[in-house]
Design a protein around this motif. Sequence first.
Motif, PDB file in Angstrom:
ATOM      1  N   LYS A   1       4.112 -13.179 -16.790  1.00 54.84           N
ATOM      2  CA  LYS A   1       4.846 -12.873 -18.027  1.00 54.84           C
ATOM      3  C   LYS A   1       6.287 -13.369 -17.952  1.00 54.84           C
ATOM      4  N   ILE A   2       6.913 -13.232 -16.782  1.00 57.47           N
ATOM      5  CA  ILE A   2       8.303 -13.687 -16.637  1.00 57.47           C
ATOM      6  C   ILE A   2       8.376 -15.210 -16.708  1.00 57.47           C
ATOM      7  N   LYS A   3       7.400 -15.909 -16.113  1.00 55.59           N
ATOM      8  CA  LYS A   3       7.377 -17.377 -16.177  1.00 55.59           C
ATOM      9  C   LYS A   3       7.259 -17.860 -17.625  1.00 55.59           C
TER      10      LYS A   3
ATOM     11  N   PHE B   1      11.889  -7.329  -5.864  1.00 54.69           N
ATOM     12  CA  PHE B   1      12.299  -8.547  -5.148  1.00 54.69           C
ATOM     13  C   PHE B   1      11.170  -9.568  -5.119  1.00 54.69           C
ATOM     14  N   GLU B   2       9.956  -9.116  -4.817  1.00 60.58           N
ATOM     15  CA  GLU B   2       8.821 -10.031  -4.730  1.00 60.58           C
ATOM     16  C   GLU B   2       8.504 -10.636  -6.104  1.00 60.58           C
ATOM     17  N   ILE B   3       8.593  -9.826  -7.143  1.00 60.62           N
ATOM     18  CA  ILE B   3       8.337 -10.345  -8.497  1.00 60.62           C
ATOM     19  C   ILE B   3       9.340 -11.437  -8.846  1.00 60.62           C
ATOM     20  N   LEU B   4      10.634 -11.167  -8.608  1.00 57.57           N
ATOM     21  CA  LEU B   4      11.667 -12.148  -8.942  1.00 57.57           C
ATOM     22  C   LEU B   4      11.522 -13.410  -8.097  1.00 57.57           C
ATOM     23  N   SER B   5      11.235 -13.249  -6.817  1.00 57.09           N
ATOM     24  CA  SER B   5      11.117 -14.401  -5.913  1.00 57.09           C
ATOM     25  C   SER B   5       9.993 -15.326  -6.349  1.00 57.09           C
ATOM     26  N   GLN B   6       8.883 -14.733  -6.783  1.00 58.34           N
ATOM     27  CA  GLN B   6       7.715 -15.536  -7.150  1.00 58.34           C
ATOM     28  C   GLN B   6       7.770 -16.044  -8.587  1.00 58.34           C
ATOM     29  N   SER B   7       8.719 -15.543  -9.384  1.00 58.98           N
ATOM     30  CA  SER B   7       8.764 -15.907 -10.802  1.00 58.98           C
ATOM     31  C   SER B   7       9.377 -17.277 -11.044  1.00 58.98           C
ATOM     32  N   GLY B   8      10.258 -17.718 -10.111  1.00 61.48           N
ATOM     33  CA  GLY B   8      10.926 -19.000 -10.272  1.00 61.48           C
ATOM     34  C   GLY B   8      12.039 -19.004 -11.307  1.00 61.48           C
ATOM     35  N   ARG B   9      12.507 -17.837 -11.745  1.00 61.33           N
ATOM     36  CA  ARG B   9      13.508 -17.772 -12.819  1.00 61.33           C
ATOM     37  C   ARG B   9      14.868 -17.249 -12.336  1.00 61.33           C
ATOM     38  N   ILE B  10      15.031 -17.046 -11.017  1.00 64.76           N
ATOM     39  CA  ILE B  10      16.279 -16.459 -10.498  1.00 64.76           C
ATOM     40  C   ILE B  10      17.495 -17.309 -10.866  1.00 64.76           C
ATOM     41  N   GLY B  11      17.312 -18.627 -10.970  1.00 65.85           N
ATOM     42  CA  GLY B  11      18.438 -19.520 -11.247  1.00 65.85           C
ATOM     43  C   GLY B  11      19.098 -19.294 -12.592  1.00 65.85           C
ATOM     44  N   GLU B  12      18.445 -18.510 -13.489  1.00 65.42           N
ATOM     45  CA  GLU B  12      18.999 -18.293 -14.829  1.00 65.42           C
ATOM     46  C   GLU B  12      19.876 -17.043 -14.921  1.00 65.42           C
ATOM     47  N   ILE B  13      20.023 -16.320 -13.791  1.00 68.12           N
ATOM     48  CA  ILE B  13      20.810 -15.084 -13.817  1.00 68.12           C
ATOM     49  C   ILE B  13      22.233 -15.334 -14.295  1.00 68.12           C
TER      50      ILE B  13
END
Length: 873
Positions: free
Chosen positions: A607-609, A671-683
């Motif tokens: 869903k986050i992707k 943490f695991e959800i964010l790490s695997q989502s690939g969207r951290i760079g948009e913070i």
Amino acid sequence: MELKFEQLDYQHDAVNAVVRLFQGEPNQEQTFALQSDFLPVVGNRRVLPLDEIGKNLNEVQQDFSLQKTQIGEHGLNFSVEMETGTGKTYVYLRTIFELNRRYGWRKFVIVVPSVPIREGVLQSIRAMTAHFQTAFDGVHFAHSVYSSDRLNRLRSFATGTHIDILIMNIDAFKKDDNVINRANESGEAPILQISQTQPIVIVDEPQNMETDLAKQAIDSLNPLFVLRYSATHKNPYHKIYSLNPVQAYNKKLVKQIEVEPVLAQNDVNGAYVVLKGFVAGKKKLTAEVEIHFNDKKEVKKKTVKVSSGDDLFDKSGGNESYRHGFIVNGLDAESGEITLSNGQVITLGEDDDLIRDEIMKKQMECAIQEHLKKEKRLNPKGIKVLSLFFIDKVANYRENGKFARWFAEIYERETGESANGVHDGYFSQDKGKDKDTNGSSKADEDTYNLIMKDKEKLLSFDSKLRFIFSHSALKEGWDNPNVFQICTLNETRSPIKKRQEIGRGLRLAVNQKGERVRDDGVNILTVIPNESYESFAANLQKEYEDECGIQFGNGGAKRASDRTRQTYRKGFTLDPEFLAIWQKLQHKTRYAVQFEREKLIQTACEKIKAMPVIQKPQIVVQKAVIHQSLTDGIWGEERNSRAGQTDIDWAIPDILHEIQKKTRLTRQTVFEILSQSGRIGEIGNNPQRFIDLVSEKIQTALHGLMIEGIEYFRMPERDDAVYRQSLARWQELEQYGAEFFKNQYTFEINQEDGIKKEKTIFADYIPLDSGTENQFARDCESHENVKFYFKLPEWFKIPTPIGNYNPDWALVMENQEKVYFIAETKNTGKGIQEGVDMDKLHESEQQKIQCAKRCFEVFDGVSYRVVEKVTEL
């Protein structure tokens, strides 16, 4: 430049309304005299009886479709209502000359509430003198402003034999210790020289002079009669003519309005604090502050009340931006400040929103661009374009303040020319220095004089000045027909009333010959406010309602007259049909859920992707035309919009902690959800929006898994206390009923031969919210298999992981056997077959229905159905 004047039909009507009041009064060619220091006092007199004036009054009111009033109600006090910009001053000045021509009256006093309005009247008389002398055969008249330093002018006013107009500020004669009210050497007060003439008193903006002192002061002038002129009468004494703002707008007697708001989107980062005001309570002082509030779903701006010792972290719903240093240490209403524990001092009206400067700069850019576009179009027609900027701090403009810097930068970029001489500020002075004032101080006088004297100069191409900066205190008393843009530049949201704001630019434009231009394509006022066009329109409508007494059509709003009491059938709680179904429904339930952690991580990541890109805070520029209608109210119609991103570096909060608080998952799982989502760079684009959206997607995934694995259980029945308690709530309704707002869907219980059927618990009405529900109720009444039905109360709720759920209907049906139904009514449109298409419902609706199906499985003998019609049961 010399302004040209013409009398328009509606102005003629307004003048004639006054003149007709005294139909039958002989022309007072001869003067009457009273001895005063051996000089005759020349005054007005009236011989027409009061009852004849009353008959004339009612005829005038009837002709203009106004409410008739009895002459004894308000005496000889008459009101003329005219919208700002339609020539109110012209009308009452022309009325003076018409009254003189028809009835010979010569002595007139114009009472004003303030310096700017006084200066406006003087400027109008100067500009219109030649026009009136031509229109009235070279009539001779004198005019002057009352001053306590020139009391001898009162003598000439009392003894002159020509038309004499005396302009008086109410503050100059409303107190006993005013010079004009003090006895002189002869034992008489100077005001006697006015009162002996029985002047006709014209009150300009009377809503500002409704105190007892002001009323007594006007009475002390001993007026022959009083004429009151305003766009916003507080008390309409004998209204004889009305041209309200909506009528003036739709008849195109004033400029049409378009709104070009500049707004921020997604600006919910950081510890934003704005002091809105103070509230004095019986025990302690409190303040209202706007902060970023941590709502369940997202962070929003919200106004909260605080007192000394309160922590903004708690008041913000636990927003981490306020975690340290945001305890309120002190409130000071006199200085307009609150102090925080980190040493920060928040001042009333200041805005520490990081994006605020970007918004104001964009507002100025829009105003300048709009101005230059209109110049290209209107200059060839001989029309000079002016723009007016309201600011709330003079320091932001003077001495190379940010507004002056921004203006020069934008103007020179847009034109390639120097900004020198094209802009200037009109501000009040104190000891030679500009100062912020509230519009009523003595320091404002020079400012208004300067503005009024420059009125014609500003209209001429000979003057380079086209952009005017003024303190927000500038209100009634100054306007210019060629103001085409009004831009509100404030550190905080504008406190200026909408009518006051637009009133500075409503007059129809004039060309270089001083002639009024009546061209719809020319007369458009563009307002660049710091609020949405929807808010602008709503506030303008509220001001029309509050200040002008205009009553718009319902427009969907709830009215007090629609409030109705719903009554219940006496004895329904003893009805066997009701008791049978309620005994089945009164049981309490709880639920348990099961789901796999790995499945949650996988679903949440998906869903986050799929989320849209996290946008940086944006500055959005819209453009909307304002429409006005007495039936539909005031609204904006958007014509276009554009957006641009901002480049602000935001402080990054503890993202894991913030998401953990919203989702109640462990830090490791987040943490695991964010790490695997690939969207951290948009913070970094927008930290708070990232937190809100990611939390929402995780919760959606979590709720979906919870509902897939949900199981309901009936609570153990220790005794019948729960049942008695729920039945008591019904008995209270049976006794007292409930209030609701009637609407087009409200169902009225059918009657046969004057006797109501007893198929439901309601005696008269069933409050409903859709046509589908209304038809369902009709079908229940007429369907032979429906033995009993009722709408379930709001307090009947089914617990679910995504909030409580309130089903629609309870029914008892019988053909060969009795069946008990709980029905949810939905309408998803015409499909391949009859019935409700669940896939067309919102996801949250589908999830609650799924929970309800599971829940009612544990109820004995009750079937749950989602239907559109009774026949589907």
